[in-house]
Design a protein around this motif. Structure first.
Motif, PDB file in Angstrom:
ATOM      1  N   TYR A 144       2.633  -4.646  -5.925  1.00  0.00           N
ATOM      2  CA  TYR A 144       3.966  -4.056  -5.512  1.00  0.00           C
ATOM      3  C   TYR A 144       4.887  -5.219  -4.797  1.00  0.00           C
ATOM      4  O   TYR A 144       6.121  -5.407  -5.109  1.00  0.00           O
ATOM      5  N   GLY A 197       1.695  -4.238 -11.948  1.00  0.00           N
ATOM      6  CA  GLY A 197       1.914  -2.782 -11.622  1.00  0.00           C
ATOM      7  C   GLY A 197       0.855  -1.941 -12.160  1.00  0.00           C
ATOM      8  O   GLY A 197       0.157  -1.145 -11.602  1.00  0.00           O
ATOM      9  N   HIS A 224       6.331   4.046  -3.832  1.00  0.00           N
ATOM     10  CA  HIS A 224       5.080   3.273  -3.913  1.00  0.00           C
ATOM     11  C   HIS A 224       4.411   3.466  -2.381  1.00  0.00           C
ATOM     12  O   HIS A 224       3.102   3.479  -2.339  1.00  0.00           O
ATOM     13  N   LEU A 237       6.963  -2.550 -11.696  1.00  0.00           N
ATOM     14  CA  LEU A 237       6.923  -1.416 -10.586  1.00  0.00           C
ATOM     15  C   LEU A 237       6.523  -0.071 -11.190  1.00  0.00           C
ATOM     16  O   LEU A 237       5.940   0.696 -10.660  1.00  0.00           O
TER      17      LEU A 237
END
Lengths: 178, 539
Positions: free
Chosen positions: B344, B400, B315, B392
């Motif tokens: 995030y 996300g 990320h 995620l």
């Protein structure tokens, strides 16, 4: 070459040499020797501060680092009683080679940049009237409680955190034994 | 008074820490400490509300000594809210329902509060000294928190590793600041930007390039970008999981906030574009390497905590791509970056948070084999973890997905032709990352545990916090409008306008301030003498 420049090169060179001795063999293999080499580095840095007419910082450097911190270091080294062989694993690994190569490249590049930048630079005259007194207790103190008041206060939080952290970690070991 | 009010998001966490410290001392020695977690969380939440309310107006400090070092604007406020959210969540996850295990945890909450205070000071700093001190307050507290679990060699190793490497990174940062000061004669970001834009004296820009490299190393370490990531999996795995929540959420958000502000403010003078090391170029290289290496290493892990640690590295890679491509002008922060960080932080807090509820149920080991079958044993927790993982991974309708979509769109918008390959790389990497997120999901629902299965702690604050994180992931994913608008206004204020800062110019100030002082003393002496001669009362 002026005397000042000469003094700078001697002090700066000694400081770098001392710092290298801290980590490199043969000094670096013995914790106590490493601590002594660090002592030399710190003292030389104090000298460099004097050349910059930062007198207060130079005195503090001697009192705090050369004095108190080094005494503490030495005590810890003596109390821990580290053996030579416990202290190091001196093997040449690819990582170490890469680290040395990267450091060398960076050092050369940095030296180049510094030389290029200093070619056209004009040295500040630290003996100018008005500057001569600068770097003393009053001026540094004034800065601390005016321009840098907030960072100064933040430092107190930093010290509190450090004390708390030391207590937490030290007490943890006692609790672990119990 | 007005300044005190404006500064409230900074001092409320510090005061909460002091309060928790005093209460820790007053409470019975062996008694439970969970209430401290609730107090710290409440204090941090108050700070978050204060940040949201106060900092939308822009800089409003009266005292000159504050104006020079802090800037309380939408940018700082946005990241402050993220940091406070992660800090409060971490504090709530740490509340342990078993009293005998938390007797020594009083300091844990205190340090957490101080760490948040440091992070907030760092995010609001416009002065490199303040920035460094804020970073150190934050980091020092986190080093100790990592090692705070009683009698666990893993935690001790994590703390030690993070401490040594973090100290090394701090040295890089200090050296970078020193070079920047040498190049510009200023410690203030606006002053640095001004000096570098004007060309400075004697190749200041060449000098400043060294500073740029050093700063990138230091911040690269803090945000866990490859190749400065080596500590991340070990520390994230070894640290108590609530601390991992804080590291993956707050520390990373603070790191990116500062990275964006410092680099975009100081190193974007047009003269930099022709030099060998440019900030966007460095961001691009770091970004691609971080995405690819993080993913490749993430695939081969079989411990959930480690997988998520590598995911946090990846990320960081996407975010660096956002830093590379500013929208509109190169000095503007890409509007997708704060929003992406928001999505995030929500997802990573949720994921590590659920793990923290598993990790403390006796079984330290969170390998895939142990968490397998969680969906049958604890369907609620498994569902919360699944939501966080899907967010995620970037699956709609979760936050996300919107984060990735918006960030990549903004990167494309910055330069519609040149950025296509990098966005393709990023999208491919998101697809690769899908593999290990779904792998966890498959283990959660379709496999049987091998060995002693991971149990779960019945911790009401923890479950509620994880639930809130999952809910936020859904809300931000479905109604992203407001959050994107906030992100855009934060990004618009990322750079500090270059101004000539007299206060940071030491030599100038000496000549201006000290000389009149000397003269006035002289005058004073002469006046006294005249007074004495005139027959007045002398000293």
């Amino acid at each position: 070459m002026s005397g000042e420049l000469l003094a700078f090169y001697v002090l700066a060179g000694a400081a770098v040499a001392g710092a290298l001795c801290v980590v490199l063999p043969p000094f670096g293999r013995n914790p106590l020797h490493a601590a002594l080499a660090l002592l030399a580095t710190l003292a030389c840095v104090a000298g460099v501060f004097v050349l910059l007419s930062a007198h207060l910082v130079a005195v503090l450097q001697v009192l705090v680092y050369v004095g108190a911190v080094m005494v503490l270091f030495t005590f810890v080294v003596l109390l821990l009683n580290l053996r030579r062989e416990e202290f190091i694993g001196a093997r040449v690994t690819p990582w170490k080679v890469a680290a040395v190569a990267a450091t060398a490249v960076f050092a050369v590049k940095t030296a180049g940049a510094v030389l290029a930048a200093s070619a056209g630079a004009r040295a500040a005259d630290l003996t100018a009237p008005g500057l001569q007194a600068y770097g003393g207790i009053r001026d540094v103190g004034r800065e601390l409680v005016t321009t840098y008041l907030f960072p100064f206060e933040l430092t107190s939080v930093l010290l509190l955190v450090a004390i708390l952290g030391a207590v937490l970690i030290a007490r943890r070991e006692k609790g672990g034994a119990a | 008074m007005k300044d005190l009010l404006s500064l409230s998001p900074l001092w409320i966490p510090a005061l909460t820490g002091v309060l928790a410290l005093v209460l820790d001392l007053l409470a019975p020695r062996r008694g439970p400490r969970g209430f401290l977690g609730a107090i710290v969380a409440a204090g941090l939440a108050t700070a978050g509300v204060a940040a949201a309310l106060l900092w939308t107006g822009g800089p409003s400090l009266d005292a000159p000594f504050l104006r020079g070092v802090l800037r309380l604007d939408a940018y700082a406020a946005f990241f402050a809210v993220l940091i406070v959210f992660a800090g409060a969540a971490s504090s709530l996850f740490a509340i342990h329902p078993l009293p005998e295990q938390q007797a020594e945890h009083g300091e844990f909450y205190v340090l957490l509060a101080f760490s948040v205070a440091g992070a907030l000071a760092m995010v609001a700093a416009t002065d490199l000294v303040t920035l460094f001190l804020g970073l150190e307050v934050m980091s020092l507290a986190v080093y100790v928190l990592c090692a705070s679990r009683k009698g666990s060699p893993f935690a001790t190793e994590a703390g030690m590793k993070y401490f040594v490497l973090g100290g090394f990174a701090s040295a890089f940062l200090l050296l970078g600041i020193a070079f920047l000061y040498g190049a510009t004669g200023s410690l203030n970001l606006a002053g640095v930007a001004d000096a570098l834009a004007r060309g400075g004296a004697g190749g200041a820009q060449t000098y400043a390039q060294v500073a740029l490299v050093l700063l990138l190393v230091a911040f690269g370490f803090k945000v866990a970008a490859v190749p400065f990531h080596l500590w991340t999996p070990d520390v994230y795995e070894g640290a108590p999981t609530p601390v991992t929540v804080f590291m993956a959420g707050a520390v990373k958000a603070a790191g990116f906030a500062v990275l964006g502000r410092v680099v975009l403010t100081a190193f974007q003078a047009p003269a930099f574009a022709s030099l060998p090391v440019t900030a966007p170029g460095a961001f691009l290289v770091l970004s691609v390497v971080t995405m690819v290496v993080g993913n490749v290493l993430g695939i081969v892990q079989d411990n959930v905590k480690r997988i998520l640690a590598y995911s946090s590295i990846v990320h960081a890679g996407y975010l660096l791509l956002g830093l590379y491509a500013g929208t509109g002008s190169p000095t503007a922060l890409n509007g997708g970056v704060p929003f992406y960080l928001l999505t995030y932080v929500i997802a990573t807090v949720g994921a590590f948070g659920v793990l923290s509820l598993l990790a403390r149920a006796g079984v330290e080991d969170l390998s895939l084999d142990r968490v397998a079958g969680l969906g049958r044993r604890h369907p609620g927790l498994a569902a919360l973890l699944l939501v966080a993982l899907l967010s995620l991974a970037g699956i709609p309708p979760f936050a996300g997905f919107m984060g990735k979509f918006y960030l990549f769109r903004e990167v494309l918008r910055a330069d519609p032709s040149a950025n296509v390959p990098w966005v393709v790389v990023a999208v491919l990497n998101s697809l690769i990352a899908l593999y290990y997120y779904l792998r966890i999901a498959v283990y959660l629902y379709f496999r049987d545990p091998d060995g002693e299965p991971a149990g779960a702690v019945r911790s009401a604050p923890g479950v509620v916090t994880a639930g809130v994180a999952a809910l936020l992931a859904l809300v931000v994913g479905v109604f992203p409008g407001r959050f994107i608008a906030a992100s855009e206004s934060a990004a618009a204020r990322s750079t500090i306008p270059a101004t000539r800062v007299e206060a940071a110019d030491t030599v100038g100030r000496v000549v201006r301030d000290v000389r009149p002082l000397i003269r006035s003393r002289e005058t004073l002496r002469r006046l006294r003498e005249a007074e004495r001669r005139a027959g007045g009362v002398g000293r």
